[in-house]
Design an enzyme around this catalytic site. Structure first.
Site, PDB file in Angstrom:
ATOM      1  N   GLU A 124      88.548  57.498   9.326  1.00 39.66           N
ATOM      2  CA  GLU A 124      87.872  58.717   9.503  1.00 39.66           C
ATOM      3  C   GLU A 124      87.988  59.366  10.600  1.00 39.66           C
ATOM      4  OE1 GLU A 124      84.275  57.688   6.119  1.00 39.66           O
ATOM      5  OE2 GLU A 124      83.195  57.498   8.365  1.00 39.66           O
ATOM      6  N   GLY A 135      79.407  53.451   4.811  1.00 39.37           N
ATOM      7  CA  GLY A 135      80.628  52.748   4.404  1.00 39.37           C
ATOM      8  C   GLY A 135      81.337  52.344   4.661  1.00 39.37           C
ATOM      9  N   ASP A 186      76.234  60.904   6.687  1.00 41.32           N
ATOM     10  CA  ASP A 186      74.734  59.850   6.939  1.00 41.32           C
ATOM     11  C   ASP A 186      73.440  60.618   7.033  1.00 41.32           C
ATOM     12  OD1 ASP A 186      76.083  57.009   5.512  1.00 41.32           O
ATOM     13  OD2 ASP A 186      77.130  56.803   7.637  1.00 41.32           O
ATOM     14  N   THR A 231      85.173  59.299   2.738  1.00 36.09           N
ATOM     15  CA  THR A 231      85.284  57.650   2.497  1.00 36.09           C
ATOM     16  C   THR A 231      83.963  58.016   1.811  1.00 36.09           C
ATOM     17  OG1 THR A 231      86.957  56.506   3.223  1.00 36.09           O
ATOM     18  CG2 THR A 231      85.167  55.352   2.105  1.00 36.09           C
TER      19      THR A 231
HETATM   20  C1  5RP Z   1      81.471  56.440   5.181  1.00 32.03           C
HETATM   21  C2  5RP Z   1      81.271  57.578   5.545  1.00 32.03           C
HETATM   22  C3  5RP Z   1      80.510  58.424   4.494  1.00 32.03           C
HETATM   23  O1  5RP Z   1      80.676  59.590   4.753  1.00 32.03           O
HETATM   24  C4  5RP Z   1      78.842  58.058   4.876  1.00 32.03           C
HETATM   25  O2  5RP Z   1      78.489  57.030   4.526  1.00 32.03           O
HETATM   26  C5  5RP Z   1      78.024  59.334   3.702  1.00 32.03           C
HETATM   27  O3  5RP Z   1      77.937  58.473   2.167  1.00 32.03           O
HETATM   28  P1  5RP Z   1      77.466  59.322   1.061  1.00 32.03           P
HETATM   29  O4  5RP Z   1      78.688  60.218   0.855  1.00 32.03           O
HETATM   30  O5  5RP Z   1      77.998  57.955  -0.062  1.00 32.03           O
HETATM   31  O6  5RP Z   1      76.391  59.264   1.207  1.00 32.03           O
HETATM   32  O7  5RP Z   1      80.564  57.460   6.660  1.00 32.03           O
HETATM   33  O8  5RP Z   1      81.972  55.526   6.454  1.00 32.03           O
END
Ligand code: 5RP
Length: 218
Positions: A103, A97, A84, A28
Site C-alpha cells: 500500500e 489487513g 483504519d 486492500t
Molecule cells: C489494509 C488496510 C485497510 O485499508 C484498512 O485495514 C481498512 O480496512 P477496512 O476498509 O476493511 O476497514 O490498511 O492493510
C-alpha cells in the site's frame, strides 16, 4: 446508516476521480473491496489496475479488470484505498489487513491518493487502533524491544504472514503526537520493513461516508 453502507457510499464517490485511459492503484480491505465492485461497473474506462495485495488482485481478476505490474506502469494517476484511522490533516494509520508495505509503495508511486472510509475512522489523534509494522522475522525480538522502549505493547499477529513473507507486529498504546516524526523514527529500526503510519505521504483526499452523505476533506 450502517458502516457497510457508508463504506459503499465513499467507494462510489471515489469513482469521480477515475479518469479515462489510466491505470488505477487499488488498496486492500473491506472498503477497497467496495471500490473494486464499483470500478468493475466502469472497467471499460480504464486500462487496468495495480493491486496492493494478493486478495485485491484476486477480486480484480474475478471482476475482469486487467492486472498490471507497477514496474511496467511507472507512476500512477490515482490510488484508492481505505484506512483504519484518519485525521483532518489526512494522516493515516493503515495495515489492519496486513498489506501496508505494498500500500505504501503504491501510494508513493501515485499522483493522487484518495482515501475512502466510513466516518467512524476519523480521529483526533492516531493510535487507538494498534499500529501495524511489517517486520523481517529474525528481527521480531529486536523491533519488539524498541517498541516497548517507546512505551508501546507490541503483539505478534498470530498465524499471519504478509504477502512478502514477513510478520506483523501490532503496537498497542503508542503515543503518536507527531505522526511524521514517529513514522521516521520507526522506519529507522533495523528489521522494520514498513510502518503503518501514512504521514510523510498521507492522503490527498479523504472521502468519508456518513449519515448525511459523503464528506470530502482535502
Ligand atoms: C489494509 C488496510 C485497510 O485499508 C484498512 O485495514 C481498512 O480496512 P477496512 O476498509 O476493511 O476497514 O490498511 O492493510
Amino acid at each position: 446508516m450502517s458502516a457497510g453502507a457508508k463504506k459503499k457510499a465513499a467507494a462510489q464517490a471515489a469513482l469521480d476521480y477515475v479518469e479515462s485511459g489510466g491505470v488505477i492503484g487499488v488498496g486492500t480491505g473491506s472498503t477497497a473491496e467496495c471500490f473494486i465492485d464499483c470500478l468493475a461497473k466502469v472497467k471499460g474506462k480504464i486500462d487496468g489496475a495495480v493491486a496492493s495485495s494478493e486478495a485485491s488482485a484476486a477480486r480484480l481478476r474475478e471482476r475482469g479488470i486487467a492486472l498490471l505490474d507497477l514496474n511496467q506502469t511507472g507512476a500512477l494517476p490515482l490510488y484508492v484505498d481505505g484506512a483504519d484511522e484518519a485525521t483532518r490533516h489526512l494522516h493515516l494509520l493503515k495495515g489492519g489487513g496486513g498489506a501496508l508495505t505494498r500500500e505504501k509503495i503504491i501510494a508513493e508511486a501515485s499522483e493522487t491518493f484518495v482515501c475512502i472510509a466510513d466516518d467512524s475512522k476519523l480521529v483526533e489523534t492516531l493510535g487507538a487502533f494498534p499500529l501495524p509494522l511489517e517486520v523481517i522475522p529474525m528481527a521480531s525480538g529486536l523491533v519488539g524491544r524498541a517498541l516497548a522502549a517507546l512505551g508501546a505493547q507490541p503483539e505478534l499477529r498470530a498465524g499471519f504472514t504478509t504477502d512478502n513473507g514477513n510478520i506483523i507486529l501490532d503496537a498497542r498504546n503508542l503515543k503518536i503526537e507527531d505522526p511524521a516524526e514517529m513514522e521516521r523514527r520507526l522506519n529507522c529500526i533495523p528489521g522494520v520493513v514498513t510502518v503503518g503510519l501514512f504521514a510523510l505521504r498521507g492522503a490527498d483526499v479523504l472521502l468519508l461516508g456518513g449519515d448525511d452523505g459523503v464528506k470530502t476533506l482535502r
